[in-house]
Design a protein around this motif. Sequence first.
Motif, mmCIF file in Angstrom:
data_model
loop_
_atom_site.group_PDB
_atom_site.id
_atom_site.type_symbol
_atom_site.label_atom_id
_atom_site.label_comp_id
_atom_site.label_asym_id
_atom_site.label_seq_id
_atom_site.Cartn_x
_atom_site.Cartn_y
_atom_site.Cartn_z
ATOM 1 N N ASP A 209 1.317 -6.557 -18.595
ATOM 2 C CA ASP A 209 2.700 -7.316 -18.595
ATOM 3 C C ASP A 209 2.705 -8.199 -17.144
ATOM 4 N N PRO A 210 2.603 -9.322 -17.150
ATOM 5 C CA PRO A 210 2.752 -10.062 -15.881
ATOM 6 C C PRO A 210 3.922 -10.001 -15.124
ATOM 7 N N ARG A 211 5.181 -9.658 -15.770
ATOM 8 C CA ARG A 211 6.376 -9.713 -14.985
ATOM 9 C C ARG A 211 6.345 -8.659 -13.806
ATOM 10 N N CYS A 212 7.245 -9.084 -13.144
ATOM 11 C CA CYS A 212 7.681 -8.262 -11.870
ATOM 12 C C CYS A 212 7.940 -6.744 -12.219
ATOM 13 N N ARG A 213 7.298 -5.731 -11.635
ATOM 14 C CA ARG A 213 7.512 -4.468 -12.013
ATOM 15 C C ARG A 213 8.797 -3.972 -11.618
ATOM 16 N N LEU A 214 9.448 -4.627 -10.649
ATOM 17 C CA LEU A 214 10.941 -4.373 -10.300
ATOM 18 C C LEU A 214 12.046 -4.730 -11.122
ATOM 19 N N CYS A 215 11.900 -6.034 -11.276
ATOM 20 C CA CYS A 215 13.161 -6.821 -11.961
ATOM 21 C C CYS A 215 12.846 -7.333 -13.247
ATOM 22 N N LYS A 216 11.398 -7.293 -13.881
ATOM 23 C CA LYS A 216 10.919 -7.912 -14.900
ATOM 24 C C LYS A 216 11.554 -9.086 -15.185
ATOM 25 N N GLU A 217 11.847 -10.043 -14.369
ATOM 26 C CA GLU A 217 12.474 -11.517 -14.688
ATOM 27 C C GLU A 217 11.657 -12.451 -14.338
ATOM 28 N N ALA A 218 10.652 -12.148 -13.671
ATOM 29 C CA ALA A 218 9.628 -13.242 -13.494
ATOM 30 C C ALA A 218 8.208 -13.008 -13.331
ATOM 31 N N PRO A 219 7.142 -13.841 -13.539
ATOM 32 C CA PRO A 219 5.719 -13.401 -12.916
ATOM 33 C C PRO A 219 5.727 -12.761 -11.694
ATOM 34 N N GLU A 220 4.793 -11.524 -11.524
ATOM 35 C CA GLU A 220 4.697 -10.878 -10.364
ATOM 36 C C GLU A 220 3.590 -11.642 -9.522
ATOM 37 N N THR A 221 4.125 -12.497 -8.645
ATOM 38 C CA THR A 221 2.974 -13.373 -8.002
ATOM 39 C C THR A 221 3.319 -12.731 -6.334
ATOM 40 N N VAL A 222 2.536 -12.888 -5.634
ATOM 41 C CA VAL A 222 2.548 -12.710 -3.875
ATOM 42 C C VAL A 222 3.871 -13.353 -3.544
ATOM 43 N N GLN A 223 4.025 -14.509 -4.076
ATOM 44 C CA GLN A 223 5.482 -15.631 -3.467
ATOM 45 C C GLN A 223 6.857 -14.711 -3.934
ATOM 46 N N TYR A 224 6.670 -14.315 -5.345
ATOM 47 C CA TYR A 224 7.927 -13.650 -5.900
ATOM 48 C C TYR A 224 8.253 -12.322 -5.158
ATOM 49 N N ILE A 225 7.093 -11.521 -5.099
ATOM 50 C CA ILE A 225 7.448 -10.303 -4.349
ATOM 51 C C ILE A 225 7.829 -10.536 -2.928
ATOM 52 N N THR A 226 7.148 -11.481 -2.150
ATOM 53 C CA THR A 226 7.727 -11.396 -0.849
ATOM 54 C C THR A 226 8.950 -12.294 -0.603
ATOM 55 N N ALA A 227 9.389 -12.872 -1.344
ATOM 56 C CA ALA A 227 10.827 -13.900 -1.062
ATOM 57 C C ALA A 227 11.580 -14.012 -2.143
ATOM 58 N N GLY A 228 11.193 -13.565 -3.585
ATOM 59 C CA GLY A 228 11.900 -14.029 -4.803
ATOM 60 C C GLY A 228 12.694 -13.040 -5.630
ATOM 61 N N CYS A 229 12.246 -11.838 -5.237
ATOM 62 C CA CYS A 229 12.940 -10.685 -6.110
ATOM 63 C C CYS A 229 14.365 -10.106 -5.827
ATOM 64 N N GLN B 197 -3.974 -15.121 -2.646
ATOM 65 C CA GLN B 197 -3.678 -14.757 -3.888
ATOM 66 C C GLN B 197 -4.803 -13.839 -4.213
ATOM 67 N N ALA B 198 -5.083 -12.825 -3.232
ATOM 68 C CA ALA B 198 -6.296 -12.051 -3.560
ATOM 69 C C ALA B 198 -5.706 -10.424 -3.830
ATOM 70 N N LEU B 199 -4.609 -10.208 -3.700
ATOM 71 C CA LEU B 199 -3.914 -8.854 -3.969
ATOM 72 C C LEU B 199 -3.651 -8.903 -5.444
ATOM 73 N N SER B 200 -3.847 -7.782 -6.113
ATOM 74 C CA SER B 200 -4.105 -7.390 -7.539
ATOM 75 C C SER B 200 -2.571 -7.346 -7.859
ATOM 76 N N THR B 201 -1.685 -8.242 -8.016
ATOM 77 C CA THR B 201 -0.236 -8.374 -8.714
ATOM 78 C C THR B 201 -0.434 -8.301 -10.225
ATOM 79 N N ARG B 202 0.648 -8.238 -10.908
ATOM 80 C CA ARG B 202 0.432 -7.923 -12.087
ATOM 81 C C ARG B 202 0.141 -9.287 -12.795
ATOM 82 N N ALA B 203 0.888 -10.351 -11.906
ATOM 83 C CA ALA B 203 0.653 -11.832 -12.614
ATOM 84 C C ALA B 203 -1.129 -12.067 -12.564
ATOM 85 N N ILE B 204 -1.753 -11.729 -11.291
ATOM 86 C CA ILE B 204 -3.084 -11.917 -11.262
ATOM 87 C C ILE B 204 -3.904 -11.228 -12.254
ATOM 88 N N LYS B 205 -3.419 -9.646 -12.522
ATOM 89 C CA LYS B 205 -4.209 -9.053 -13.376
ATOM 90 C C LYS B 205 -4.059 -9.824 -14.647
#
Length: 263
Positions: free
Chosen positions: A70-90, A53-61
Motif C-alpha cells: 500500500d503506497p499510503r503513509c503508514r502513519l496517516c494513510k492519507e497520501a503516498p508515503e514519499t520522503v517529502q511527505y514524511i519529512t514535512a507533510g504528515c 529518493q533512495a529510501l525504501s518508503t511505501r510509495a517507492i516500494k
Amino acid sequence: MLEEGPSWEDKPLHGMYHRNITEVADLNKSYQWLERAGLKDSTEALILAAQEQALSTRAIKAQIYHTRQDPRCRLCKEAPETVQYITAGCKMLAGKAYMERHNQVAGIVYRNISAEYGLETPRSKWETPPKVVENMRAKILWDFQIQTDRMVMANQPDIVVVDKEQRKAVVVDVAIPSDGNIRKKEHEKLEKYQGLREELEKAWKVKATVVPVVIGALGAVTPKLEEGLRQIPGKTSEISVQKSAVLGTARILRRTLKLPGLW
C-alpha cells in the motif's frame, strides 16, 4: 565515440531534489552542511539518500519496485508515503516530531539572542525557554501571544526580541517546510506578521522587523536566510540552524521508517 548518458540531475528520481530546489534555493549554501556541519557519515548518507529518493518508503516500494505494498503513509494513510511527505507533510508527525525539530532550530536563535543581552539561557537545548525574560537592555518573548489594540490573527510568533536602548523589535518565526517550498514559506511568514509588526510599532514605539528563518527539511536555504539572521540580535550562523534542521529530519526518518543502526 559513446554518447553521454543523462546526467544525474536529469534522472527522474535521483535528480528530483536538485530540480525542485534550483529555482528557490542558494545551491551552494544548500549543500554546505556536507562540508561544514560535522555530521556523522551515517547521517550524511541518510540525508543524501533521502534527497535522491533512495529510501525504501511505501510509495517507492509500490511505484518503483512494483510490489503490492500500500503506497499510503503508514502513519496517516492519507497520501503516498514519499520522503517529502514524511519529512514535512504528515499530520501525525506535525504535533510532536516536526515541532521538536522546529523548536531545536528556534532554540538556537533564542539562546544566541539571550547571550547577546546577558540574559539567562536555557541549560539544555531540550529545555523549553521561559515565555518572557527581561533585563534593563532587552525583553525576549518565546511563543507568546501578544495582545494588541487592533486584533491581528497572527499574534504568536516564535520569538520577539525588543532592544530597549535602540527602540527596535525583531519578530522571528521559524519554518522547516519541504525544500521546494522554502521561498514560498519565507514570503508567507513575512506577509503573515506585517499586521503584528505595525501594531508593535504603534503600541511599543519601536521600529519593528519581521525575520523568517526558513530551512528546507533536507537542508535547502534561500539566498535571504543569511541576511535575515544578521538582523536578529546575537550571532546565529546559517550553518548552525541548517545543521539542526537536517539532524531533526534524520531523527524523523529513522523513527518513521524504522531504519537499521547503519543509518
